[in-house]
Scaffold this motif. Structure first.
Motif, short mmCIF file in Angstrom:
data_model
loop_
_atom_site.label_atom_id
_atom_site.label_comp_id
_atom_site.label_asym_id
_atom_site.label_seq_id
_atom_site.Cartn_x
_atom_site.Cartn_y
_atom_site.Cartn_z
N THR A 45 4.55 1.97 1.47
CA THR A 45 5.54 2.93 1.00
C THR A 45 4.92 4.32 1.09
O THR A 45 3.84 4.56 0.55
CB THR A 45 6.01 2.64 -0.44
OG1 THR A 45 4.87 2.47 -1.29
CG2 THR A 45 6.85 1.38 -0.51
N ASP A 46 5.59 5.20 1.81
CA ASP A 46 5.17 6.61 1.92
C ASP A 46 6.02 7.35 0.91
O ASP A 46 7.23 7.50 1.09
CB ASP A 46 5.42 7.09 3.36
CG ASP A 46 5.02 8.54 3.57
OD1 ASP A 46 4.84 9.28 2.58
OD2 ASP A 46 4.91 8.94 4.75
N THR A 47 5.40 7.78 -0.18
CA THR A 47 6.16 8.33 -1.29
C THR A 47 6.07 9.85 -1.30
O THR A 47 4.99 10.41 -1.48
CB THR A 47 5.63 7.77 -2.63
OG1 THR A 47 4.24 8.09 -2.75
CG2 THR A 47 5.80 6.27 -2.70
N TRP A 48 7.20 10.49 -1.11
CA TRP A 48 7.25 11.96 -1.16
C TRP A 48 7.72 12.40 -2.53
O TRP A 48 8.73 11.92 -3.03
CB TRP A 48 8.20 12.51 -0.09
CG TRP A 48 8.42 13.97 -0.29
CD1 TRP A 48 7.56 14.98 0.00
CD2 TRP A 48 9.58 14.59 -0.87
NE1 TRP A 48 8.09 16.19 -0.38
CE2 TRP A 48 9.33 15.98 -0.91
CE3 TRP A 48 10.79 14.10 -1.38
CZ2 TRP A 48 10.26 16.88 -1.42
CZ3 TRP A 48 11.72 15.00 -1.89
CH2 TRP A 48 11.45 16.38 -1.90
N MET B 254 0.87 -1.19 0.00
CA MET B 254 0.00 0.00 0.00
C MET B 254 0.90 1.23 0.00
O MET B 254 1.97 1.24 0.62
CB MET B 254 -0.87 0.04 1.25
CG MET B 254 -1.69 -1.22 1.49
SD MET B 254 -2.90 -1.02 2.81
CE MET B 254 -1.89 -0.61 4.21
N THR B 255 0.41 2.25 -0.67
CA THR B 255 1.19 3.49 -0.77
C THR B 255 0.41 4.64 -0.16
O THR B 255 -0.82 4.66 -0.24
CB THR B 255 1.50 3.77 -2.25
OG1 THR B 255 2.35 2.73 -2.72
CG2 THR B 255 2.20 5.09 -2.45
N THR B 256 1.10 5.56 0.45
CA THR B 256 0.48 6.82 0.88
C THR B 256 1.25 7.96 0.22
O THR B 256 2.46 7.90 0.07
CB THR B 256 0.42 6.97 2.41
OG1 THR B 256 0.19 8.35 2.73
CG2 THR B 256 1.69 6.52 3.09
N VAL B 257 0.52 8.98 -0.21
CA VAL B 257 1.14 10.06 -0.97
C VAL B 257 0.39 11.37 -0.81
O VAL B 257 -0.82 11.37 -0.59
CB VAL B 257 1.17 9.71 -2.48
CG1 VAL B 257 -0.22 9.59 -3.06
CG2 VAL B 257 1.97 10.75 -3.28
#
Ligand code: WT7
Length: 688
Positions: free
Chosen positions: A439-442, A412-415
């Motif tokens: 994955t916390d994608t900046w 799962m990704t947070t963005v």
């Protein structure tokens, strides 16, 4: 460093009196979470050797790994051309077509596999699976229509104002096939905002839809096209053709009349192009694939230009290693394609890898908070991608919903915005059922793809932190004087990137100086230098770096407010407010918001003789909706007798933000009118 004189004339890097980063709460260090052995065993990036391949000494050649994921018509001779800093050019000499890479080349092996699965909002309308073969047909037919009916040529800009329907990626890919530059404007933006973007891009063709579903309503969308065309005309830009898709073929869901000779229903014309094929135009790697407008610190939106070869390589590579997309996965990104997240990680990245990308119409919580999990279960989604705002909303309205459904996510990704550690934990435990890696994608509209994130199988997760720089990207935190703020110092500073990467935007459409000033002038060591090491990229975000190298993003340090992951410029909000004739002055400030991360509060004063009333606050809301869109609606509008100002009449937003956030307002002694501070505080804080 740039010379002091240069700095004084900078238009787009203003002195900021209050920024999101300043109102951020201080977080404590969080414990690590580790990926499961099962995840690691199947991960695309499971071998630590990849870190070595992307080490700094292998830059820029390391990005060949990403470019080799694509099919090139001609290979490039220069990986990175730095001859005209900071206008970097990637894969120079290479030629390719983005549509060919996302569609045609998958036909041999996967013609009848779903490229997109589209879930309409009304639950009685069937889900649509668009195979690669059918997508190929529809993209070709629409490309033929664009070329032969609408007169679109290679290099032309085409504005799209489409909601979340399959016609949106079809139109994007059709433009890409012709080598035309698409500029999709988020459907929630107003007609006026769309018109400004049409005029800036000088598009002659607008592609829109009659209506679409949102939270139970069939919205009239075509009316916005009329406003957009009128607005563009005021700026000297004539839209020659408006191509109108119909949400339901043969029915018209709008009150807006079709203008003879200008407006055409696509479903009326398309039959002429049945089974027509259009050869993909082989484009230079550095040609512009699309424009994506975003807010900056001045009123004028910035058309971020993304390249064909560098961008597509970058989103393919990062989709493979950070979203862990395999061709057999079913991947669902919750974003709207109208934002960069949707371009990169619903359309271009997943399709370049030949996977199945899910898209849906409507909202996550209508008809109820179980909708996302019903869809995930039904379609067998195994990779899920969303924003902290959506997670907070879903937690609030349906804390126990996910457990009722039988789905399993591997990743799962947070963005889009900083995620609070307790929100992260709910995402992990409840939505991810403790099984999924997060994955916390900046990253940003400008950056094309992820910049900060841990490799999901090779590094642990840390709630609230996006992790270290991604492969081949080397971030650093600088203070205001350009000194490095070392990891583990506990000090915040400005998040910068030391090197170029293939996904970085090529420029701001028609505003090259603003591009240099906003992103590179602040930390440029030597404007004469052709060495990329002298040209760090300034992101506009504040951050702290922990001793382990993980970054925690605090928010914007410029005049931008990130509401629910959508970027709003304070100047845009203020100028929209000032279109109300009764308003004398306006100031927009960020406030912490439980659901949306940040929200906007407006402070306004009235012209002499005008009395405060709810009518006026309604007018302000309406003006903001008209000029920008409903997403920009302020949380509160405070009508006050005066705004705190310096002796040079500069409005002090910092003080207003202190009041709105119940934090320290700081020094007020240098104000021309210090007495208003107490008055505003009493009125506002009492009303809250
Ligand atoms: C701004 C960019 C990236 C696509 C969606 C937004 C904030 C973005 C994160 C994250 C903390 C984040 C930054 C950035 N942001 N991702 N993972 N953690 N903050 O694109 O509209 O260009 O906004 O969103 O402040 O500058 P955008």
């Amino acid at each position: 460093m740039v010379a002091a004189d240069d700095r004084d004339t900078r238009a787009d890097v203003p002195e900021v009196e209050v920024s999101e980063a300043q109102i951020a709460v201080h977080w404590r260090e969080e414990p690590y979470y580790y990926p499961s052995a099962k995840f690691i065993a199947q991960a695309n990036a499971g071998d630590p050797a990849i870190l070595e391949r992307f080490s700094e000494q292998n830059f820029p050649e390391c990005f060949r790994v990403y470019a080799d994921l694509l099919s090139w018509d001609a290979y490039w001779h220069t990986t990175l051309d730095t001859s005209n800093p900071p206008f970097w050019k990637w894969f120079v000499g290479g030629r390719l077509n983005a549509c060919y890479n996302c569609v045609d080349r998958h036909l041999a092996a996967s013609a009848n596999k779903a490229a997109f699965i589209w879930v309409p909002e009304p639950e009685n309308e069937p889900t649509l699976a668009l195979t690669y073969q059918e997508l190929y047909r529809r993209v070709n037919e629409f490309a033929a229509l664009l070329r032969d009916f609408a007169g679109v040529k290679t290099g032309d800009r085409v504005t799209l104002h489409l909601p979340m329907v399959p016609e949106l990626p079809i139109a994007m890919l059709a433009c890409a096939r012709l080598g035309a530059i698409h500029s999709q404007v988020f459907a929630g933006f107003s007609g006026a905002a769309c018109g400004d973007r049409i005029a800036d891009a000088e598009s002659k063709v607008l592609i829109t839809m009659d209506g679409y579903y949102r939270a139970g309503d069939l919205l009239d969308h075509k009316v916005k096209a009329d406003e957009a065309v009128a607005r563009a005309a005021q700026q000297g830009c004539t839209v020659e053709k408006v191509l109108v898709f119909r949400r339901h073929a043969g029915q018209y869901a709008s009150k807006s009349p079709m203008v003879d000779g200008r407006d055409f229903f696509v479903d009326d014309i398309l039959p002429q192009f049945r089974n027509k094929l259009v050869a993909p135009v082989s484009m230079p790697a550095e040609s512009t694939l699309f424009l994506m407008y975003t807010s900056g610190t001045t009123g004028r939106p910035k058309g971020c230009q993304h390249s064909t070869g560098g961008y597509l390589s970058y989103v393919a590579g990062t989709s493979k290693y950070y979203l862990d997309i395999h061709p057999e996965d079913t991947y669902w990104c919750f974003a709207d394609i109208g934002w960069i997240t949707g371009h990169s990680y619903i359309v271009y990245g997943p399709l370049a890898l030949g996977t199945t990308s899910v898209m849906y119409e409507g909202t996550p919580t209508y008809p109820d908070a179980g909708r996302p999990w019903r869809i995930a279960e039904r379609l067998g989604v195994n990779i899920f991608h969303t924003s902290p705002t959506t997670i907070r909303m879903l937690r609030k309205v349906g804390p126990d919903e996910p457990a009722k459904y039988n789905y399993h996510f591997k990743l799962m990704t947070t963005v889009g915005e900083p995620i609070e550690p307790d929100v992260w934990r709910w995402y992990y435990d409840v939505i991810g059922k403790g099984e999924a890696v997060i994955t916390d994608t900046w990253w940003q509209t400008e950056t094309g793809g992820f910049l900060g994130c841990q490799l999901p199988a090779l590094a642990p997760m840390k709630p609230g932190s996006c992790g270290p720089g991604v492969l081949g990207v080397f971030p650093v935190i600088y203070d205001e004087n350009g000194e490095v703020v070392p990891p583990g110092s506990g000090r915040a500073g400005n998040m910068c990137i030391r090197n170029p990467w293939p996904g970085v935007f090529q420029g701001i459409w028609k505003q090259p100086e603003r591009f240099v000033q906003t992103y590179y002038a602040k930390y440029c060591r030597n404007p004469e230098s052709k060495d990329w090491r002298d040209w760090p990229y300034f992101s506009g975000d504040g951050a702290v770096q922990a001793a382990d190298g993980y970054f925690r993003i605090l928010g914007r340090v410029d005049d931008v407010i990130n509401v629910a992951g959508h970027r709003l410029g304070t100047k845009e909000l203020e100028s929209a407010t000032l279109t109300v004739p009764e308003i004398a002055e306006a100031a927009a400030v960020p406030v912490m918001d439980e659901l949306r991360g940040r929200a906007v509060e407006m402070y306004v004063t009235l012209k002499p003789g005008v009395a405060a009333s709810t009518e006026i606050t309604e007018k302000v809301t309406k003006a903001i909706e008209t000029e920008i869109g409903k997403i920009a609606r302020p949380k509160s509008i405070w009508i006050v007798s005066d705004l705190p100002k310096t002796r040079s009449a500069k409005i002090m937003r910092r003080i207003l933000a202190g009041i709105s956030n119940f934090t320290d307002v700081g020094d007020t002694t240098t104000l021309a009118n210090p007495e208003v501070v107490e008055e505003i505080r009493r009125a506002v804080q009492k009303a809250k």
